[in-house]
Design a protein around this motif. Structure first.
Motif, PDB file in Angstrom:
ATOM      1  N   ASP A   1     -48.712 -17.750  -7.192  1.00  0.00           N
ATOM      2  CA  ASP A   1     -47.759 -17.569  -8.294  1.00  0.00           C
ATOM      3  C   ASP A   1     -47.942 -16.170  -8.873  1.00  0.00           C
ATOM      4  O   ASP A   1     -48.908 -15.912  -9.586  1.00  0.00           O
ATOM      5  CB  ASP A   1     -48.041 -18.630  -9.362  1.00  0.00           C
ATOM      6  N   ALA A   2     -47.005 -15.273  -8.543  1.00  0.00           N
ATOM      7  CA  ALA A   2     -47.141 -13.866  -8.955  1.00  0.00           C
ATOM      8  C   ALA A   2     -47.161 -13.699 -10.476  1.00  0.00           C
ATOM      9  O   ALA A   2     -47.637 -12.682 -10.977  1.00  0.00           O
ATOM     10  CB  ALA A   2     -46.003 -13.035  -8.357  1.00  0.00           C
ATOM     11  N   SER A   3     -46.664 -14.690 -11.222  1.00  0.00           N
ATOM     12  CA  SER A   3     -46.644 -14.528 -12.670  1.00  0.00           C
ATOM     13  C   SER A   3     -48.009 -14.814 -13.301  1.00  0.00           C
ATOM     14  O   SER A   3     -48.216 -14.521 -14.479  1.00  0.00           O
ATOM     15  CB  SER A   3     -45.558 -15.395 -13.311  1.00  0.00           C
TER      16      SER A   3
ATOM     17  N   THR B   1     -40.929  -6.578  -0.432  1.00  0.00           N
ATOM     18  CA  THR B   1     -41.372  -5.358  -1.123  1.00  0.00           C
ATOM     19  C   THR B   1     -42.823  -4.988  -0.801  1.00  0.00           C
ATOM     20  O   THR B   1     -43.410  -4.154  -1.486  1.00  0.00           O
ATOM     21  CB  THR B   1     -41.196  -5.489  -2.655  1.00  0.00           C
ATOM     22  N   GLY B   2     -43.415  -5.623   0.215  1.00  0.00           N
ATOM     23  CA  GLY B   2     -44.715  -5.163   0.705  1.00  0.00           C
ATOM     24  C   GLY B   2     -45.930  -5.943   0.248  1.00  0.00           C
ATOM     25  O   GLY B   2     -47.030  -5.695   0.747  1.00  0.00           O
ATOM     26  N   VAL B   3     -45.764  -6.868  -0.708  1.00  0.00           N
ATOM     27  CA  VAL B   3     -46.950  -7.573  -1.207  1.00  0.00           C
ATOM     28  C   VAL B   3     -47.600  -8.409  -0.094  1.00  0.00           C
ATOM     29  O   VAL B   3     -48.823  -8.398   0.078  1.00  0.00           O
ATOM     30  CB  VAL B   3     -46.618  -8.450  -2.444  1.00  0.00           C
ATOM     31  N   ALA B   4     -46.769  -9.101   0.677  1.00  0.00           N
ATOM     32  CA  ALA B   4     -47.335  -9.942   1.751  1.00  0.00           C
ATOM     33  C   ALA B   4     -48.107  -9.096   2.762  1.00  0.00           C
ATOM     34  O   ALA B   4     -49.092  -9.556   3.344  1.00  0.00           O
ATOM     35  CB  ALA B   4     -46.226 -10.736   2.446  1.00  0.00           C
ATOM     36  N   GLN B   5     -47.675  -7.863   2.932  1.00  0.00           N
ATOM     37  CA  GLN B   5     -48.381  -6.977   3.857  1.00  0.00           C
ATOM     38  C   GLN B   5     -49.761  -6.601   3.283  1.00  0.00           C
ATOM     39  O   GLN B   5     -50.745  -6.534   4.018  1.00  0.00           O
ATOM     40  CB  GLN B   5     -47.548  -5.729   4.100  1.00  0.00           C
TER      41      GLN B   5
ATOM     42  N   GLN C   1     -32.498 -17.070  -3.386  1.00  0.00           N
ATOM     43  CA  GLN C   1     -32.666 -18.364  -4.049  1.00  0.00           C
ATOM     44  C   GLN C   1     -33.472 -19.281  -3.133  1.00  0.00           C
ATOM     45  O   GLN C   1     -32.943 -20.208  -2.526  1.00  0.00           O
ATOM     46  CB  GLN C   1     -31.297 -18.962  -4.361  1.00  0.00           C
ATOM     47  N   GLY C   2     -34.741 -18.933  -3.017  1.00  0.00           N
ATOM     48  CA  GLY C   2     -35.614 -19.747  -2.174  1.00  0.00           C
ATOM     49  C   GLY C   2     -35.482 -19.433  -0.698  1.00  0.00           C
ATOM     50  O   GLY C   2     -35.719 -20.285   0.159  1.00  0.00           O
ATOM     51  N   ASP C   3     -35.107 -18.199  -0.385  1.00  0.00           N
ATOM     52  CA  ASP C   3     -34.937 -17.801   1.020  1.00  0.00           C
ATOM     53  C   ASP C   3     -36.182 -17.090   1.545  1.00  0.00           C
ATOM     54  O   ASP C   3     -36.991 -16.585   0.760  1.00  0.00           O
ATOM     55  CB  ASP C   3     -33.754 -16.830   1.162  1.00  0.00           C
TER      56      ASP C   3
HETATM   57  C1  LIG Z   1     -34.935 -11.068  -6.594  1.00  0.00           C
HETATM   58  C2  LIG Z   1     -36.172 -11.911  -6.421  1.00  0.00           C
HETATM   59  C3  LIG Z   1     -36.028 -13.244  -6.052  1.00  0.00           C
HETATM   60  C4  LIG Z   1     -37.166 -14.061  -5.912  1.00  0.00           C
HETATM   61  N1  LIG Z   1     -36.998 -15.395  -5.597  1.00  0.00           N
HETATM   62  C5  LIG Z   1     -38.084 -16.201  -5.565  1.00  0.00           C
HETATM   63  C6  LIG Z   1     -37.928 -17.610  -5.347  1.00  0.00           C
HETATM   64  O1  LIG Z   1     -36.834 -18.133  -5.169  1.00  0.00           O
HETATM   65  N2  LIG Z   1     -39.056 -18.383  -5.315  1.00  0.00           N
HETATM   66  C7  LIG Z   1     -40.309 -17.867  -5.514  1.00  0.00           C
HETATM   67  O2  LIG Z   1     -41.271 -18.612  -5.503  1.00  0.00           O
HETATM   68  N3  LIG Z   1     -40.488 -16.524  -5.719  1.00  0.00           N
HETATM   69  C8  LIG Z   1     -39.407 -15.691  -5.744  1.00  0.00           C
HETATM   70  N4  LIG Z   1     -39.582 -14.332  -5.961  1.00  0.00           N
HETATM   71  C9  LIG Z   1     -40.950 -13.798  -6.150  1.00  0.00           C
HETATM   72  C10 LIG Z   1     -41.527 -13.100  -4.898  1.00  0.00           C
HETATM   73  O3  LIG Z   1     -41.588 -13.985  -3.787  1.00  0.00           O
HETATM   74  C11 LIG Z   1     -42.945 -12.608  -5.233  1.00  0.00           C
HETATM   75  O4  LIG Z   1     -42.860 -11.619  -6.227  1.00  0.00           O
HETATM   76  C12 LIG Z   1     -43.713 -12.082  -4.020  1.00  0.00           C
HETATM   77  O5  LIG Z   1     -45.042 -11.810  -4.389  1.00  0.00           O
HETATM   78  C13 LIG Z   1     -43.086 -10.823  -3.433  1.00  0.00           C
HETATM   79  O6  LIG Z   1     -43.760 -10.514  -2.214  1.00  0.00           O
HETATM   80  P1  LIG Z   1     -43.233  -9.408  -1.172  1.00  0.00           P
HETATM   81  O7  LIG Z   1     -43.390  -8.071  -1.815  1.00  0.00           O
HETATM   82  O8  LIG Z   1     -44.140  -9.572   0.008  1.00  0.00           O
HETATM   83  O9  LIG Z   1     -41.835  -9.709  -0.793  1.00  0.00           O
HETATM   84  C14 LIG Z   1     -38.460 -13.522  -6.114  1.00  0.00           C
HETATM   85  C15 LIG Z   1     -38.589 -12.160  -6.474  1.00  0.00           C
HETATM   86  C16 LIG Z   1     -37.466 -11.370  -6.640  1.00  0.00           C
HETATM   87  C17 LIG Z   1     -37.636  -9.929  -7.073  1.00  0.00           C
END
Ligand SMILES: Cc1cc2nc3c(=O)[nH]c(=O)nc-3n(C[C@H](O)[C@H](O)[C@H](O)COP(=O)(O)O)c2cc1C
Length: 164
Positions: free
Chosen positions: A133-135, A18-22, A67-69
């Motif tokens: 940790d995004a949370s 969803t663009g965060v890594a970018q 799931q951890g992909d």
């Molecule tokens: C459907 C979904 C599944 C996710 N699964 C995982 C996970 O298995 N392990 C983890 O650490 N984070 C997980 N995340 C969190 C994302 O990796 C995190 O929000 C990240 O910052 C998104 O970055 P991106 O926009 O570059 O993809 C998940 C998020 C979503 C929405």
């Protein structure tokens, strides 16, 4: 460079859903501006296993999905590396893994999977990975701090490697 420091080519490989890594890669690029790095950012969606022949120093910046992909768009790249198994013993890399501790069982597995695979292929990681940790953390902010330390370790390790 006029201050005697090594100029380094760095390729940032971005895996994102969803663009965060970018955004994190952009922040890193900003921080490296003026540090003597020549930075190229490449989306894993557009990369193939041959990308590692184009440089020696990489920063892998990827999130985790499913799931951890690894992110969907990064999967062909990840799988091509796993099947073609290029010799990456020349490659040095840093790692930024994005995730969320809500997914306790698979926290940052996307980044961890790349870390394991690159090591298997002979690449050597520079420094400790950054796992976000995004949370509870803002990834761009955390990366801005982390990259300062990583640059210093890079310079030290690569200068040692090239010194005679
Ligand atoms: C459907 C979904 C599944 C996710 N699964 C995982 C996970 O298995 N392990 C983890 O650490 N984070 C997980 N995340 C969190 C994302 O990796 C995190 O929000 C990240 O910052 C998104 O970055 P991106 O926009 O570059 O993809 C998940 C998020 C979503 C929405």
């Amino acid at each position: 460079m006029t201050d005697g420091r090594l100029a380094l080519d760095l390729k940032i490989l971005v895996g994102t859903q969803t663009g965060v890594a970018q955004l994190v890669a952009q922040e890193v690029e900003l921080r490296l501006d003026g540090e003597g790095f020549r930075v190229t950012t490449i989306l894993m969606d557009e990369a193939d296993a041959g990308v590692f022949a184009e440089g020696d120093l990489f920063l892998v910046c990827t999130s985790t999905y499913g799931q951890g992909d690894v992110p969907d768009g990064a999967r062909p790249f990840y799988e091509a590396l796993g099947s073609k198994r290029p010799d990456l013993s020349r490659v040095r890399y840093g790692l930024i893994g994005l995730g969320d501790r809500t997914y306790a069982e698979t926290f940052c597995f996307g980044g961890k999977k790349f870390d394991r695979l690159l090591t298997e292929l002979g690449a050597v990681r520079i420094g400790e990975p950054m796992f976000n940790d995004a949370s509870s953390e803002l990834p761009e902010e955390k990366a801005a701090g982390w990259i300062e330390g990583w640059i210093a370790i890079c310079r030290q390790e690569l200068a040692e490697k090239t010194s005679v």
